[in-house]
Each structure stands twice: as structure tokens, then as C-alpha cells.
Design a protein around this motif. Structure first.
Motif, PDB file in Angstrom:
ATOM      1  N   SER A 168      -8.905   8.066  24.061  1.00 23.12           N
ATOM      2  CA  SER A 168      -7.968   8.756  24.947  1.00 23.12           C
ATOM      3  C   SER A 168      -6.513   8.591  24.521  1.00 23.12           C
ATOM      4  O   SER A 168      -5.705   9.513  24.665  1.00 23.12           O
ATOM      5  CB  SER A 168      -8.127   8.244  26.385  1.00 23.12           C
ATOM      6  N   VAL A 169      -6.172   7.403  24.018  1.00 23.49           N
ATOM      7  CA  VAL A 169      -4.792   7.156  23.606  1.00 23.49           C
ATOM      8  C   VAL A 169      -4.583   7.718  22.205  1.00 23.49           C
ATOM      9  O   VAL A 169      -5.195   7.277  21.241  1.00 23.49           O
ATOM     10  CB  VAL A 169      -4.461   5.652  23.647  1.00 23.49           C
ATOM     11  N   LEU A 170      -3.711   8.699  22.112  1.00 24.11           N
ATOM     12  CA  LEU A 170      -3.489   9.407  20.855  1.00 24.11           C
ATOM     13  C   LEU A 170      -2.348   8.804  20.049  1.00 24.11           C
ATOM     14  O   LEU A 170      -2.302   8.953  18.827  1.00 24.11           O
ATOM     15  CB  LEU A 170      -3.197  10.882  21.151  1.00 24.11           C
ATOM     16  N   GLU A 171      -1.426   8.129  20.732  1.00 22.08           N
ATOM     17  CA  GLU A 171      -0.297   7.516  20.019  1.00 22.08           C
ATOM     18  C   GLU A 171       0.282   6.381  20.848  1.00 22.08           C
ATOM     19  O   GLU A 171       0.528   6.531  22.041  1.00 22.08           O
ATOM     20  CB  GLU A 171       0.793   8.566  19.750  1.00 22.08           C
ATOM     21  N   ARG A 172       0.470   5.236  20.202  1.00 20.14           N
ATOM     22  CA  ARG A 172       1.164   4.100  20.811  1.00 20.14           C
ATOM     23  C   ARG A 172       2.144   3.581  19.776  1.00 20.14           C
ATOM     24  O   ARG A 172       1.757   2.953  18.798  1.00 20.14           O
ATOM     25  CB  ARG A 172       0.186   2.992  21.196  1.00 20.14           C
ATOM     26  N   THR A 173       3.407   3.896  19.971  1.00 22.56           N
ATOM     27  CA  THR A 173       4.429   3.535  19.003  1.00 22.56           C
ATOM     28  C   THR A 173       5.419   2.567  19.626  1.00 22.56           C
ATOM     29  O   THR A 173       5.916   2.799  20.731  1.00 22.56           O
ATOM     30  CB  THR A 173       5.177   4.781  18.499  1.00 22.56           C
ATOM     31  N   TYR A 174       5.680   1.486  18.902  1.00 19.34           N
ATOM     32  CA  TYR A 174       6.645   0.472  19.334  1.00 19.34           C
ATOM     33  C   TYR A 174       7.815   0.439  18.360  1.00 19.34           C
ATOM     34  O   TYR A 174       7.700   0.857  17.204  1.00 19.34           O
ATOM     35  CB  TYR A 174       6.004  -0.912  19.370  1.00 19.34           C
ATOM     36  N   ILE A 175       8.924  -0.096  18.838  1.00 20.01           N
ATOM     37  CA  ILE A 175      10.067  -0.415  17.987  1.00 20.01           C
ATOM     38  C   ILE A 175      10.204  -1.933  17.990  1.00 20.01           C
ATOM     39  O   ILE A 175      10.241  -2.547  19.061  1.00 20.01           O
ATOM     40  CB  ILE A 175      11.367   0.240  18.498  1.00 20.01           C
ATOM     41  N   LEU A 275       4.062   6.711  24.293  1.00 16.74           N
ATOM     42  CA  LEU A 275       2.674   6.641  24.735  1.00 16.74           C
ATOM     43  C   LEU A 275       2.183   8.071  24.926  1.00 16.74           C
ATOM     44  O   LEU A 275       2.740   8.831  25.723  1.00 16.74           O
ATOM     45  CB  LEU A 275       2.545   5.865  26.056  1.00 16.74           C
ATOM     46  N   ALA A 276       1.171   8.457  24.159  1.00 14.40           N
ATOM     47  CA  ALA A 276       0.562   9.780  24.282  1.00 14.40           C
ATOM     48  C   ALA A 276      -0.925   9.598  24.522  1.00 14.40           C
ATOM     49  O   ALA A 276      -1.571   8.770  23.874  1.00 14.40           O
ATOM     50  CB  ALA A 276       0.813  10.613  23.021  1.00 14.40           C
ATOM     51  N   PHE A 277      -1.475  10.378  25.459  1.00 12.79           N
ATOM     52  CA  PHE A 277      -2.880  10.201  25.789  1.00 12.79           C
ATOM     53  C   PHE A 277      -3.433  11.485  26.398  1.00 12.79           C
ATOM     54  O   PHE A 277      -2.690  12.385  26.821  1.00 12.79           O
ATOM     55  CB  PHE A 277      -3.067   9.039  26.777  1.00 12.79           C
ATOM     56  N   GLU A 278      -4.751  11.556  26.427  1.00  6.35           N
ATOM     57  CA  GLU A 278      -5.447  12.681  27.052  1.00  6.35           C
ATOM     58  C   GLU A 278      -5.688  12.340  28.511  1.00  6.35           C
ATOM     59  O   GLU A 278      -6.298  11.317  28.826  1.00  6.35           O
ATOM     60  CB  GLU A 278      -6.765  12.943  26.329  1.00  6.35           C
ATOM     61  N   HIS A 279      -5.206  13.197  29.403  1.00  3.27           N
ATOM     62  CA  HIS A 279      -5.364  12.940  30.830  1.00  3.27           C
ATOM     63  C   HIS A 279      -6.857  12.929  31.179  1.00  3.27           C
ATOM     64  O   HIS A 279      -7.584  13.866  30.840  1.00  3.27           O
ATOM     65  CB  HIS A 279      -4.653  14.024  31.635  1.00  3.27           C
ATOM     66  N   PRO A 280      -7.335  11.881  31.839  1.00  6.28           N
ATOM     67  CA  PRO A 280      -8.780  11.745  32.088  1.00  6.28           C
ATOM     68  C   PRO A 280      -9.361  12.791  33.034  1.00  6.28           C
ATOM     69  O   PRO A 280     -10.572  13.011  33.032  1.00  6.28           O
ATOM     70  CB  PRO A 280      -8.894  10.341  32.698  1.00  6.28           C
ATOM     71  N   THR A 281      -8.518  13.445  33.820  1.00  5.38           N
ATOM     72  CA  THR A 281      -9.015  14.460  34.758  1.00  5.38           C
ATOM     73  C   THR A 281      -8.793  15.878  34.247  1.00  5.38           C
ATOM     74  O   THR A 281      -9.710  16.701  34.239  1.00  5.38           O
ATOM     75  CB  THR A 281      -8.325  14.306  36.132  1.00  5.38           C
ATOM     76  N   THR A 282      -7.574  16.169  33.790  1.00  6.88           N
ATOM     77  CA  THR A 282      -7.251  17.538  33.365  1.00  6.88           C
ATOM     78  C   THR A 282      -7.584  17.802  31.905  1.00  6.88           C
ATOM     79  O   THR A 282      -7.733  18.951  31.498  1.00  6.88           O
ATOM     80  CB  THR A 282      -5.761  17.828  33.581  1.00  6.88           C
ATOM     81  N   GLY A 283      -7.691  16.735  31.104  1.00  7.26           N
ATOM     82  CA  GLY A 283      -7.935  16.902  29.675  1.00  7.26           C
ATOM     83  C   GLY A 283      -6.697  17.272  28.882  1.00  7.26           C
ATOM     84  O   GLY A 283      -6.749  17.378  27.659  1.00  7.26           O
ATOM     85  N   LYS A 284      -5.569  17.449  29.569  1.00  2.00           N
ATOM     86  CA  LYS A 284      -4.331  17.813  28.871  1.00  2.00           C
ATOM     87  C   LYS A 284      -3.737  16.611  28.152  1.00  2.00           C
ATOM     88  O   LYS A 284      -3.914  15.468  28.569  1.00  2.00           O
ATOM     89  CB  LYS A 284      -3.310  18.367  29.872  1.00  2.00           C
ATOM     90  N   THR A 285      -3.026  16.879  27.043  1.00  3.30           N
ATOM     91  CA  THR A 285      -2.334  15.821  26.311  1.00  3.30           C
ATOM     92  C   THR A 285      -0.962  15.594  26.928  1.00  3.30           C
ATOM     93  O   THR A 285      -0.170  16.526  27.075  1.00  3.30           O
ATOM     94  CB  THR A 285      -2.172  16.182  24.828  1.00  3.30           C
ATOM     95  N   LEU A 286      -0.685  14.360  27.332  1.00  4.40           N
ATOM     96  CA  LEU A 286       0.611  13.972  27.879  1.00  4.40           C
ATOM     97  C   LEU A 286       1.287  13.018  26.896  1.00  4.40           C
ATOM     98  O   LEU A 286       0.635  12.117  26.357  1.00  4.40           O
ATOM     99  CB  LEU A 286       0.455  13.294  29.236  1.00  4.40           C
ATOM    100  N   ARG A 287       2.580  13.211  26.670  1.00  2.00           N
ATOM    101  CA  ARG A 287       3.321  12.367  25.722  1.00  2.00           C
ATOM    102  C   ARG A 287       4.644  11.954  26.352  1.00  2.00           C
ATOM    103  O   ARG A 287       5.403  12.800  26.841  1.00  2.00           O
ATOM    104  CB  ARG A 287       3.579  13.116  24.416  1.00  2.00           C
ATOM    105  N   PHE A 288       4.921  10.655  26.318  1.00  3.79           N
ATOM    106  CA  PHE A 288       6.135  10.123  26.919  1.00  3.79           C
ATOM    107  C   PHE A 288       6.876   9.269  25.885  1.00  3.79           C
ATOM    108  O   PHE A 288       6.273   8.444  25.200  1.00  3.79           O
ATOM    109  CB  PHE A 288       5.803   9.301  28.163  1.00  3.79           C
ATOM    110  N   GLU A 289       8.179   9.502  25.803  1.00  2.00           N
ATOM    111  CA  GLU A 289       9.002   8.785  24.821  1.00  2.00           C
ATOM    112  C   GLU A 289      10.241   8.247  25.527  1.00  2.00           C
ATOM    113  O   GLU A 289      10.881   8.953  26.307  1.00  2.00           O
ATOM    114  CB  GLU A 289       9.406   9.716  23.687  1.00  2.00           C
ATOM    115  N   SER A 290      10.571   6.993  25.264  1.00  2.00           N
ATOM    116  CA  SER A 290      11.749   6.389  25.878  1.00  2.00           C
ATOM    117  C   SER A 290      12.771   6.036  24.800  1.00  2.00           C
ATOM    118  O   SER A 290      12.434   5.805  23.636  1.00  2.00           O
ATOM    119  CB  SER A 290      11.372   5.136  26.678  1.00  2.00           C
ATOM    120  N   LYS A 291      14.001   5.966  25.204  1.00  2.00           N
ATOM    121  CA  LYS A 291      15.119   5.681  24.308  1.00  2.00           C
ATOM    122  C   LYS A 291      15.030   4.241  23.775  1.00  2.00           C
ATOM    123  O   LYS A 291      14.643   3.324  24.487  1.00  2.00           O
ATOM    124  CB  LYS A 291      16.424   5.877  25.073  1.00  2.00           C
TER     125      LYS A 291
END
Length: 305
Positions: A168-175, A275-291
Motif C-alpha cells: 500500500s505504501v508507494l513512497e516513504r522519503t525522509y531527509i 508519504l504516498a500510499f493507496e487509500h484502503p477504501t477508495t483505491g486512490k493514490t494519495l501523496r503528502f509532502e512537507s517542507k
């Protein structure tokens, strides 16, 4: 269209009731039900927790309605938003909440102390509309790690995410801000992680001797004293990045537990950026990025000046 206009009644305690006759989203229903109010005014009524569907407060404009439900507007009742410390909500729907957590705030308490945590504050947030609402842990960030993380709002979503986390988790990026210049521009670190009796994680190079951990990194900036790395996790083990940075001789700044000798920025130099992941209910890809926090960039800005 008048034929779709809901029937309503006004009671003395400033509550207006509407019957749902056709399937609709809540926002479009309210626009039709309240023709004298503009879209922004209706959004404000929603945000203040004044709209109820079958006696349960709803704040989401796209909440689905079905025939037979009752929508009520409580003009005298305003639900004040919970003021949170160190937590900023990036996304919320019926199944999950995505937040940005500040460094220094626990994700969830590990003991019985009544300490402020992201979990506790989000519990108060969801219970402001319904005292029976709950929050469920999906993953954690260390206290001194900032950045993006998510919580589930029901047990079904929690189980779905945890059972299919790798898929489900498509991307986990750290700095990561680490000590000294990392000479190799990019690389992959692989080991098997174990925990000793002092609850400190360490690496083993023997296959299957612990949990497999794979970390990829790229150098973003570097000088003689520091390197700023983009780190992608192929696996998500406890303290994985912190251990792997120590393994290659470049501990994370401020990470005394794993070998750091300096703390010029006053915090741990680790930030969960994407953090990018596939929503477990809708199946849509959600991607969130912080400064990237300014403190992690400071060693390079000071050198330029």
C-alpha cells in the motif's frame, strides 16, 4: 429545481430539519436546502460542526446522503475546533487522518504517564463531533523525528493498512542531516536489525538474523562537516535510518543514542518528508509532502554566508 427541494421545519431551539429524498452529497444538498445562503456561509456552518446527519455531526462537504436520512442544522450550537500543539492536519476523511508532526512530540505514549501526544490530541479532535469516535495507530515516528504520518479512524482501515503495508505504501522519503561529508553520492544499505536488552537496535550481516532492513540514500548537499541526504525506505523497521547511518559512519546529527557527537541544530536531524500510499477504501493514490525544516538546512546556509 423545486421538485428536489427538501421539506424542512423550524423548532424554537434554532434547529432546522430537512428530510433526504434523493441520493446526494451533503454540500450540494445544503446549497439547495439553503438558497438564501452563499457557498462560503454553508462551508462555515459545516466547519463549525453545526450540521448533523441522523443526529451525528458531520463536517465533510462530500459526505454521502441517502433517502430516509434527516439533516439538521443547529444554529445555536458551535463545535469549537480542538487546538493542537505540534500537530497539523494535512488530510482527513471518514477512514484516516494524515498529519505533520513536529519534532519533540510523541506519536503515542509508551507508558501510563499522562503525556501530550499526537494520538491524544487527535482523539480529542475526532471526539469533538462524536464522543464515541476513536483513533487507531498505523505506524509511528520517533519523538524527535518530524514529518508526515497517518492514523486510521476505524479498526477496519487500520488492519487493511497494516496487513498490506509493503504494497500500500508507494513512497516513504525522509531527509537526514548526518555528520561529515558522505563521499558516495548514492547507495543502498542492507542488514538484519535486532534489539539488545537495552532496547537499542543494531545490525547483523548474517542473513535471517533479525528483520531485513533496506535503506536507499542520495546526497542532496554536503560540506566537510555535514551531509543532507534523501533517504527512501524499502522496509520500515524500528530506528532503521538511525542504525543504518551509524553503520556507514555518518550518524544523524543529534542522535546520541546511535553515535552522534554533535547537536548544532538542537534536535534530531531526521524528517519524514513524503508519504504516498493507496487509500484502503477508495483505491486512490494519495501523496503528502512537507517542507524540509529550516534547522536541517542551516549548516549549509551558514557555510554559504
Amino acid at each position: 429545481m423545486n421538485r428536489n427541494k427538501p421539506n424542512s421545519s423550524q423548532t424554537p431551539d434554532k434547529v432546522t430539519y430537512f428530510e433526504v429524498n434523493e441520493p446526494a452529497e451533503l454540500m450540494s444538498f445544503l446549497i439547495e436546502a439553503l438558497p438564501s445562503r452563499g457557498r462560503n456561509a454553508i462551508k462555515s456552518i459545516l466547519a463549525r460542526g453545526q450540521v448533523y446527519v441522523n443526529d451525528k455531526a458531520v463536517t465533510k462537504y462530500n459526505h454521502p446522503l441517502v433517502p430516509g436520512q434527516q439533516v439538521s442544522i443547529h444554529y445555536a450550537k458551535v463545535t469549537e475546533p480542538v487546538k493542537m500543539i505540534g500537530v497539523h492536519i494535512l488530510h482527513e476523511d471518514d477512514d484516516l487522518i494524515v498529519i505533520q508532526k513536529d519534532a519533540g512530540l510523541l506519536s503515542i505514549s509508551t507508558d501510563k504517564e499522562n503525556e501530550l501526544t499526537a494520538y491524544r490530541q487527535l482523539i480529542e479532535h475526532v471526539r469533538s463531533t462524536n464522543p464515541r469516535n476513536r483513533i487507531y495507530i498505523v505506524h509511528r515516528l520517533d519523538r524527535d523525528t518530524s514529518g508526515v504520518m497517518m492514523f486510521a479512524k476505524n479498526e477496519k482501515t487500520q488492519q487493511a493498512l497494516q496487513n498490506s503495508w509493503q504494497e500500500s505504501v508507494l513512497e516513504r522519503t525522509y531527509i537526514a542531516l548526518v555528520e561529515r561529508e558522505v563521499k558516495k553520492p548514492e547507495g543502498t544499505i542492507t542488514s538484519w536489525l535486532k534489539e539488545n536488552k537495552a532496547m537499542v537496535m543494531y545490525s547483523s550481516q548474517r542473513p535471517e538474523d533479525g528483520q531485513l532492513a533496506i535503506t536507499h540514500y542520495k546526497v542532496m548537499q554536503a560540506n566537510r562537516d555535514f551531509s543532507l541526504l534523501e533517504v527512501n525506505l524499502e522496509t520500515g523497521r524500528k530506528n532503521q535510518i538511525r542504525v543504518h547511518m551509524k553503520d556507514i559512519g555518518h550518524p544523524i546529527v543529534g542522535d546520541k543514542k546511535y553515535g552522534s557527537k554533535i547537536n548544532t541544530i538542537g534536535r534530531l536531524g531526521l524528517h519524514a518528508r513524503i508519504l504516498a500510499f493507496e487509500h484502503p477504501t477508495t483505491g486512490k493514490t494519495l501523496r503528502f509532502e512537507s517542507k524540509i525544516p529550516d534547522k536541517l538546512l542551516r549548516p549549509f546556509q551558514e557555510r554559504k554566508q
